[in-house]
Design an enzyme around this catalytic site. Structure first.
Site, PDB file in Angstrom:
ATOM      1  N   ASP A  35      20.466  40.690  15.846  1.00 46.64           N
ATOM      2  CA  ASP A  35      19.752  41.773  16.535  1.00 46.64           C
ATOM      3  C   ASP A  35      18.592  42.245  15.662  1.00 46.64           C
ATOM      4  OD1 ASP A  35      21.668  41.506  18.370  1.00 46.64           O
ATOM      5  OD2 ASP A  35      22.558  43.501  18.150  1.00 46.64           O
ATOM      6  N   GLU A  37      16.879  40.538  13.401  1.00 45.23           N
ATOM      7  CA  GLU A  37      15.749  39.586  13.425  1.00 45.23           C
ATOM      8  C   GLU A  37      14.968  39.690  14.746  1.00 45.23           C
ATOM      9  OE1 GLU A  37      17.261  35.815  10.782  1.00 45.23           O
ATOM     10  OE2 GLU A  37      18.481  36.424  12.499  1.00 45.23           O
ATOM     11  N   ASP A  39      14.695  42.401  16.565  1.00 49.07           N
ATOM     12  CA  ASP A  39      13.907  43.637  16.521  1.00 49.07           C
ATOM     13  C   ASP A  39      12.634  43.470  15.696  1.00 49.07           C
ATOM     14  OD1 ASP A  39      15.685  44.876  18.097  1.00 49.07           O
ATOM     15  OD2 ASP A  39      16.768  45.896  16.487  1.00 49.07           O
ATOM     16  N   SER A  84      27.193  38.452  55.132  1.00 50.13           N
ATOM     17  CA  SER A  84      28.342  38.674  54.249  1.00 50.13           C
ATOM     18  C   SER A  84      29.235  37.429  54.308  1.00 50.13           C
ATOM     19  CB  SER A  84      29.086  39.929  54.652  1.00 50.13           C
ATOM     20  OG  SER A  84      29.569  39.745  55.937  1.00 50.13           O
ATOM     21  N   LEU A  85      30.395  37.507  53.705  1.00 50.05           N
ATOM     22  CA  LEU A  85      31.301  36.355  53.698  1.00 50.05           C
ATOM     23  C   LEU A  85      32.571  36.702  54.449  1.00 50.05           C
ATOM     24  CD1 LEU A  85      31.203  35.236  49.947  1.00 50.05           C
ATOM     25  CD2 LEU A  85      30.368  33.944  51.902  1.00 50.05           C
ATOM     26  N   GLU A 114      33.304  29.650  42.862  1.00 53.56           N
ATOM     27  CA  GLU A 114      32.627  30.586  41.961  1.00 53.56           C
ATOM     28  C   GLU A 114      33.431  31.871  41.870  1.00 53.56           C
ATOM     29  OE1 GLU A 114      28.957  31.140  44.013  1.00 53.56           O
ATOM     30  OE2 GLU A 114      28.219  29.148  43.519  1.00 53.56           O
ATOM     31  N   LYS A 116      33.874  35.829  42.315  1.00 59.58           N
ATOM     32  CA  LYS A 116      33.285  36.804  43.240  1.00 59.58           C
ATOM     33  C   LYS A 116      33.026  38.080  42.445  1.00 59.58           C
ATOM     34  CE  LYS A 116      33.872  38.810  47.841  1.00 59.58           C
ATOM     35  NZ  LYS A 116      33.205  40.010  47.508  1.00 59.58           N
ATOM     36  N   ASP A 118      31.985  41.705  41.368  1.00 58.97           N
ATOM     37  CA  ASP A 118      32.157  42.955  42.109  1.00 58.97           C
ATOM     38  C   ASP A 118      31.011  43.908  41.798  1.00 58.97           C
ATOM     39  OD1 ASP A 118      33.275  44.744  43.750  1.00 58.97           O
ATOM     40  OD2 ASP A 118      34.938  45.303  42.450  1.00 58.97           O
ATOM     41  N   ARG A 137      20.551  44.488  49.487  1.00 57.66           N
ATOM     42  CA  ARG A 137      20.993  43.925  50.759  1.00 57.66           C
ATOM     43  C   ARG A 137      20.630  44.851  51.929  1.00 57.66           C
ATOM     44  NH1 ARG A 137      25.536  44.066  54.015  1.00 57.66           N
ATOM     45  NH2 ARG A 137      25.933  42.114  55.074  1.00 57.66           N
ATOM     46  N   GLU A 174      24.327  38.842  42.319  1.00 61.06           N
ATOM     47  CA  GLU A 174      24.999  40.125  42.238  1.00 61.06           C
ATOM     48  C   GLU A 174      24.490  40.891  41.019  1.00 61.06           C
ATOM     49  OE1 GLU A 174      26.857  40.193  44.823  1.00 61.06           O
ATOM     50  OE2 GLU A 174      28.381  41.739  44.564  1.00 61.06           O
ATOM     51  N   TYR A 226      23.652  33.311  42.580  1.00 58.00           N
ATOM     52  CA  TYR A 226      24.487  32.263  43.169  1.00 58.00           C
ATOM     53  C   TYR A 226      23.960  31.671  44.477  1.00 58.00           C
ATOM     54  CZ  TYR A 226      26.047  36.722  45.150  1.00 58.00           C
ATOM     55  OH  TYR A 226      26.081  37.972  45.692  1.00 58.00           O
ATOM     56  N   LYS A 289      32.641  27.445  48.417  1.00 62.42           N
ATOM     57  CA  LYS A 289      31.501  27.035  49.239  1.00 62.42           C
ATOM     58  C   LYS A 289      31.506  25.516  49.398  1.00 62.42           C
ATOM     59  CE  LYS A 289      28.646  30.708  47.327  1.00 62.42           C
ATOM     60  NZ  LYS A 289      27.572  31.104  46.420  1.00 62.42           N
ATOM     61  N   LYS A 313      40.076  36.944  48.264  1.00 60.18           N
ATOM     62  CA  LYS A 313      40.104  38.204  47.512  1.00 60.18           C
ATOM     63  C   LYS A 313      41.428  38.355  46.771  1.00 60.18           C
ATOM     64  CE  LYS A 313      37.872  41.645  49.299  1.00 60.18           C
ATOM     65  NZ  LYS A 313      36.772  42.548  49.150  1.00 60.18           N
ATOM     66  N   CYS A 407      53.320  77.713  40.701  1.00 62.57           N
ATOM     67  CA  CYS A 407      52.227  77.075  39.961  1.00 62.57           C
ATOM     68  C   CYS A 407      52.644  76.909  38.498  1.00 62.57           C
ATOM     69  CB  CYS A 407      50.963  77.925  40.060  1.00 62.57           C
ATOM     70  SG  CYS A 407      49.649  77.336  38.987  1.00 62.57           S
ATOM     71  N   CYS A 410      50.379  79.438  36.372  1.00 66.95           N
ATOM     72  CA  CYS A 410      50.335  80.900  36.465  1.00 66.95           C
ATOM     73  C   CYS A 410      51.549  81.479  37.192  1.00 66.95           C
ATOM     74  CB  CYS A 410      49.048  81.350  37.142  1.00 66.95           C
ATOM     75  SG  CYS A 410      48.986  80.961  38.897  1.00 66.95           S
ATOM     76  N   CYS A 423      47.576  76.112  44.440  1.00 68.54           N
ATOM     77  CA  CYS A 423      47.860  77.425  43.890  1.00 68.54           C
ATOM     78  C   CYS A 423      46.814  78.373  44.475  1.00 68.54           C
ATOM     79  CB  CYS A 423      47.749  77.395  42.364  1.00 68.54           C
ATOM     80  SG  CYS A 423      47.697  79.060  41.692  1.00 68.54           S
ATOM     81  N   CYS A 429      44.335  82.161  37.925  1.00 65.89           N
ATOM     82  CA  CYS A 429      45.017  80.957  37.435  1.00 65.89           C
ATOM     83  C   CYS A 429      44.088  80.257  36.415  1.00 65.89           C
ATOM     84  CB  CYS A 429      45.321  80.048  38.619  1.00 65.89           C
ATOM     85  SG  CYS A 429      46.154  78.532  38.139  1.00 65.89           S
TER      86      CYS A 429
HETATM   87  S1  IVH Z   1      27.677  33.901  48.411  1.00 60.13           S
HETATM   88  C1  IVH Z   1      26.034  34.419  53.022  1.00 60.13           C
HETATM   89  N1  IVH Z   1      28.773  33.990  46.063  1.00 60.13           N
HETATM   90  O1  IVH Z   1      30.283  39.064  47.972  1.00 60.13           O
HETATM   91  C2  IVH Z   1      26.565  35.219  51.881  1.00 60.13           C
HETATM   92  N2  IVH Z   1      28.613  36.029  47.268  1.00 60.13           N
HETATM   93  O2  IVH Z   1      31.768  39.671  50.383  1.00 60.13           O
HETATM   94  C3  IVH Z   1      26.546  34.401  50.638  1.00 60.13           C
HETATM   95  N3  IVH Z   1      29.456  37.983  46.051  1.00 60.13           N
HETATM   96  O3  IVH Z   1      27.499  39.855  49.975  1.00 60.13           O
HETATM   97  C4  IVH Z   1      27.157  35.106  49.525  1.00 60.13           C
HETATM   98  N4  IVH Z   1      30.057  36.917  44.219  1.00 60.13           N
HETATM   99  O4  IVH Z   1      27.395  40.424  47.464  1.00 60.13           O
HETATM  100  C5  IVH Z   1      28.421  34.707  47.139  1.00 60.13           C
HETATM  101  N5  IVH Z   1      29.680  33.889  43.950  1.00 60.13           N
HETATM  102  C6  IVH Z   1      29.335  34.595  45.009  1.00 60.13           C
HETATM  103  C7  IVH Z   1      29.541  35.990  45.083  1.00 60.13           C
HETATM  104  C8  IVH Z   1      29.166  36.682  46.242  1.00 60.13           C
HETATM  105  C9  IVH Z   1      29.984  38.104  44.814  1.00 60.13           C
HETATM  106  C10 IVH Z   1      29.294  39.119  46.980  1.00 60.13           C
HETATM  107  C11 IVH Z   1      27.974  39.155  47.715  1.00 60.13           C
HETATM  108  C12 IVH Z   1      28.336  39.080  49.171  1.00 60.13           C
HETATM  109  C13 IVH Z   1      29.731  39.594  49.161  1.00 60.13           C
HETATM  110  C14 IVH Z   1      30.499  39.107  50.370  1.00 60.13           C
END
Ligand code: IVH
Length: 682
Positions: A35, A37, A39, A84-85, A114, A116, A118, A137, A174, A226, A289, A313, A407, A410, A423, A429
Site C-alpha cells: 500500500d 509503494e 501511495d 430478473s431470474l 456462478e 449469486k 447479494d 436496474r 452486481e 456477469y 446458465k 437460492k 416492566c 420500572c 411499557c 421509564c
Molecule cells: S444473471 C436476466 N448472474 O440476481 C438476468 N444475476 O435474482 C440475468 N445476480 O437481477 C442475471 N448474481 O441482480 C446473474 N451471477 C449472477 C448474479 C445475478 C447476482 C442478481 C442480479 C439479478 C438477480 C436475479
C-alpha cells in the site's frame, strides 16, 4: 515531430502503472506492491498533474476520490431490458431445469455456474474502451444514472486494457458491500447515533443512491460482473465472453465454473452452500446458465426472465446453540423485546451470542424453553433470530419461559398491543427516557456533538436530565463535577447544545420522536404546515394532505400531541429558542405559495438543489415524488417515462424550465405558464 516533455511521459506511464496495480489489487486480489509503494506512486502522479494542468484527465487514477457536487439522478432507459431470474430453493427443481434443457440442446449441454451476489444489479456502458455510463436496474426498463458514484468503485475500470473490445457494449453485474466495510460503516453509524443498515445489501443500495460521491468512495463498495450485451458480438459462449472481459480488466468472477455433467454441477453448488460464509461478501445462492449463446437464443425469455438461466437460492444460514437466559429489553418506544443469551456460535461469518425471540406469541408457538438447543438464523435483519427448538435435545428439566407482567426497568404493568408488550410509562421509564434523548441528539436530528448514549445515561443517573428540555438547562459547574468531564469537553457540549437552536424546524420535528415520523416525513410535514402549532392542531384529514402522510402516521401525530407532557415539552423547547417554524429569511416572494413541484431530468444551467431553492424561496413546496397532490412536474432533459406517466395519471401539469422561470418572473414567455399544454412540450 513535437517531443513530449519528460513530465508528460511520466504522467502517462504512472497512470498506466497505477491502473494496473488497481486491477491487481481490486480485481485479481493479488497486489504486487505494498500500500505504501502504491501511495508513493499516487502522490508522485498527483504532484505531476498539479504541475501540468493541461494533462488533466477525468479518467486518471487520481480522480477516483469522488466529488460532492451532485444533482440528483437522471433516469435512463435501458437499451436491453434488465430482467430478473426465475429462482428455486429446491435441488429437484434445479435438476428438472437442467434435464429439460438437456432434452432441448445437443447433449450434454454445457452449463456455467456462478455465485449469486447479494447486492444490486448495475449496467455499465463502455464506449471505445471508456466507462461512459452506469445505470441501476430501476424498474427493468428505466434506471437511475449513478455514473458519478460507480466511478469511485476501484475495481471497475474507467478505461479498458488492450484494444480488442467492441466499440460499444454493456456489461452487467452486481454492486455489493463486503462484510468488513459493512461492519465498519455500521459501527460508525451507531457511534453517531444513526440507524445501522440491516444488511450489506441495504447498505450497498443506500450508498449507491447517495448524492455525495466522496462518501460513496469512502464506504468501500465492490463489484463483480456477469453478463455482456451488445450488437453483433463475436462470442459463441458466455464463458468465452467472460474470459474476454477479464482480459480487458473487468472484474469478472473467478468463481465461475463450467460443467457438462449435471452431477458435478450439483456438487459444485453443494460445496458453495457449505463454505459460503468463508467469502468476504454475502451470496444468497448460485446462478446456473446455459453457456452456448445460440442455445440461449433458441430458449429465449418469458415475460420476466430468461429460460436459459435459473437462480438456486440458499436457505438462510442456520446454527444450533443453547439458550442460556433471556433478557427483556425496553426500547425508546416502550416496546419490550425478549432477547436470548446463547452459547457463542459461528453463523454467516460472525459469532452470535444474542438473538431475538420476537414476542410472547412466537415463544409459545415454538415452545421455546430455557436450556433448549435452539435454531438461530440470520435473516434480513441485523439481529439474528431464534426460529425453533431442536426437540431431540430437550432435557427433562427445561424450564418454560415466563413473559414478565411488569416492566423489567420500572415495574409498571405492561400492556399488550397486538403481539407486542409495551411499557406505558413513557415519562418515567429510564430506557425510554434515555432512548428518546439519544434520538434527539443524533446527527440527523439536533446533531449535538460530544454526547453519546453513555454520557446521556450518566447525566440521567446523576439527576441532570429527565427529558430533552433539560439539555438546555445543563449547568457548566455541575457537568465539570462529573467523572471524565474536562473543561474542553464540557465547553464543546454546551456550544453544541447552543448551536442546536439553529437546527431547522423539519429536524426539530424529527427529533422530538413522534412514532413513524422519520426524517422525510418530518420534512414533508414542515414543508406543508410551516410551523409547529399548525402541525399540533391539524386534524387527520388535514395531516394526510401533506405528501407521504397516510392515516397511520396522521393518527400517531394526533396521539403524540394529545399527550400533555409532549405538548409541554414542545412549548419548553420553543421557549429555549429552538426553531418551531420554517425560516423565511431566504424568502424572496410568495409567488409559488401553496403550489407544489417535483423536479425531474437534467437541466443545463441549474442543479436540482438550485431549483429546489428557487421553489422554496418563492414560497413553493418541493416534493420528491409525484402524487395526487403534486401541482407541477418540472421536466428537463432525459426524463424517465415512468415519471411522466405517473404525472399524467395524477393530473399533474408538466412544465419546462422556461415556464417555471416565468412563474417566478425570471424570464418572459409569450404563453402564460398556466395555459401551457403538455403535448406542445414533448
Ligand atoms: S444473471 C436476466 N448472474 O440476481 C438476468 N444475476 O435474482 C440475468 N445476480 O437481477 C442475471 N448474481 O441482480 C446473474 N451471477 C449472477 C448474479 C445475478 C447476482 C442478481 C442480479 C439479478 C438477480 C436475479
Amino acid at each position: 515531430m513535437v517531443k513530449m516533455s519528460t513530465d508528460k511521459q511520466e504522467i502517462i506511464r504512472l497512470r498506466e502503472e497505477l491502473n494496473l496495480h488497481n486491477y491487481r489489487y481490486y480485481v485479481l486480489g493479488k497486489p504486487e506492491i505494498s500500500d505504501y509503494e502504491f501511495d508513493v506512486l499516487m502522490h508522485r502522479l498527483e504532484e505531476l498533474e498539479a504541475a501540468n494542468p493541461d494533462m488533466f484527465d477525468s479518467d486518471s487514477p487520481t480522480q477516483r476520490v469522488g466529488s460532492d457536487i451532485a444533482e440528483g439522478f437522471t433516469q435512463v432507459a435501458h437499451r436491453y431490458p434488465m430482467m430478473s431470474l426465475g429462482n428455486t430453493y429446491s435441488i429437484d427443481e434445479l435438476r428438472d431445469f437442467a434435464d429439460r434443457i438437456n432434452r432441448e440442446g445437443e447433449t450434454p449441454v454445457k452449463f456455467v455456474c456462478e455465485l449469486k451476489y447479494d447486492g444490486l444489479a448495475i449496467s455499465l456502458t463502455y464506449e471505445h474502451g471508456r466507462l461512459i455510463r452506469a445505470v441501476t436496474r430501476g424498474d427493468g426498463s428505466v434506471g437511475d444514472d449513478v455514473t458519478q458514484n460507480v466511478r469511485t468503485i476501484k475495481s471497475i475500470p474507467l478505461r479498458l486494457f488492450g484494444s480488442d473490445y467492441p466499440d460499444l457494449f454493456e456489461i452487467r453485474g452486481e454492486i455489493f458491500m463486503p462484510r468488513s466495510s459493512f461492519d465498519r460503516l455500521n459501527a460508525e453509524r451507531e457511534l453517531e447515533g444513526e440507524q445501522p443498515f440491516a444488511n450489506p445489501r441495504n447498505a450497498a443500495s443506500g450508498t449507491l443512491k447517495l448524492l455525495d460521491s466522496t462518501e460513496v468512495a469512502r464506504r468501500g463498495l465492490q463489484s463483480i460482473l456477469y453478463g455482456l450485451y451488445g450488437e453483433n458480438l463475436p462470442y459463441k459462449s458466455h464463458s468465452e465472453a467472460m474470459k474476454s472481459c477479464m482480459k480487458w480488466g473487468l472484474p469478472v468472477s473467478d468463481k465461475m465454473a463450467e460443467f457438462d455433467s449435471v452431477d458435478e454441477l450439483m456438487a459444485y453448488i453443494d460445496s458453495w452452500a457449505e463454505k459460503r460464509s468463508t467469502l468476504p461478501y454475502d451470496i444468497d445462492g448460485m446462478v446456473i446458465k446455459v453457456d452456448n449463446i445460440a442455445l440461449q437464443q433458441r430458449l429465449g425469455f418469458t415475460s420476466k426472465s430468461p429460460r436459459w438461466a435459473v437462480a438456486y437460492k440458499f436457505k438462510a444460514e442456520q446454527a444450533e446453540s443453547r439458550l442460556l437466559s433471556v433478557e427483556f429489553s425496553v426500547g425508546r418506544t416502550g416496546a419490550v423485546t425478549p432477547v436470548a443469551n446463547l452459547t457463542p456460535v459461528h453463523l454467516a461469518g460472525t459469532i452470535v451470542k444474542r438473538a431475538s425471540l420476537h414476542n410472547q406469541d412466537q415463544i409459545a408457538l415454538h415452545d421455546i424453553r430455557l436450556g433448549d438447543v435452539v435454531y438461530v438464523e440470520k435473516g434480513g435483519e441485523i439481529i439474528p433470530k431464534v426460529t425453533g427448538v431442536n426437540f431431540s435435545q430437550r432435557s427433562a428439566d427445561s424450564i418454560p419461559l415466563e413473559f414478565p407482567v411488569l416492566c423489567p426497568e420500572c415495574g409498571t404493568p405492561l400492556v399488550k398491543i397486538d403481539a407486542r408488550h409495551y411499557c406505558p410509562n413513557q415519562s418515567h421509564c429510564p430506557p425510554q427516557i434515555v432512548g428518546r434523548i439519544v434520538h434527539f441528539i443524533s446527527r440527523k436530528a439536533m446533531n449535538i456533538d460530544g454526547l453519546g448514549e453513555e454520557t446521556i445515561m450518566m447525566f440521567y443517573e446523576n439527576g441532570l436530565i429527565r427529558d430533552v428540555t433539560d439539555l438546555y438547562k445543563l449547568d457548566r459547574r455541575r457537568l465539570l463535577a462529573l467523572p471524565r468531564m474536562g473543561e474542553k469537553s464540557v465547553d464543546n457540549i454546551l456550544k453544541s447544545i447552543e448551536n442546536s437552536k439553529q437546527v431547522p424546524f423539519a429536524r426539530v420535528l424529527y427529533a422530538i420522536g413522534i412514532r413513524f415520523v422519520g426524517e422525510t416525513k418530518a420534512q414533508s410535514l414542515a414543508a406543508h404546515f410551516g410551523n409547529i402549532s399548525s402541525v399540533m392542531s391539524a386534524t387527520q384529514e388535514e395531516l394526510i394532505e401533506a405528501a407521504d402522510i397516510g392515516t397511520t402516521i396522521a393518527d400517531s401525530i394526533i396521539d403524540f400531541f394529545a399527550d400533555e407532557s409532549n405538548r409541554d415539552m414542545v412549548l419548553k423547547l420553543a421557549e429555549f429558542g429552538l426553531q418551531m417554524e420554517n425560516q423565511s429569511r431566504d424568502r424572496v416572494s410568495d409567488r409559488l405559495s401553496g403550489v407544489s413541484f417535483v423536479v425531474t431530468g437534467s437541466f443545463e444551467k441549474y442543479s436540482r438543489e438550485q431549483l429546489k431553492e428557487l421553489i422554496e424561496n418563492n414560497g413553493g413546496k418541493f416534493l420528491t415524488s409525484v402524487s395526487g397532490s403534486t401541482d407541477y412536474l418540472l421536466a428537463g432533459e432525459k426524463v424517465g417515462k415512468t415519471k411522466l406517466e405517473k404525472a399524467e395519471r395524477n393530473g399533474t401539469k408538466i412544465i419546462n424550465l422556461d415556464e417555471f422561470l416565468a412563474m417566478i418572473e425570471l424570464v418572459d414567455v409569450a404563453e402564460p405558464y398556466y395555459e401551457a399544454k403538455q403535448q406542445t412540450l414533448f
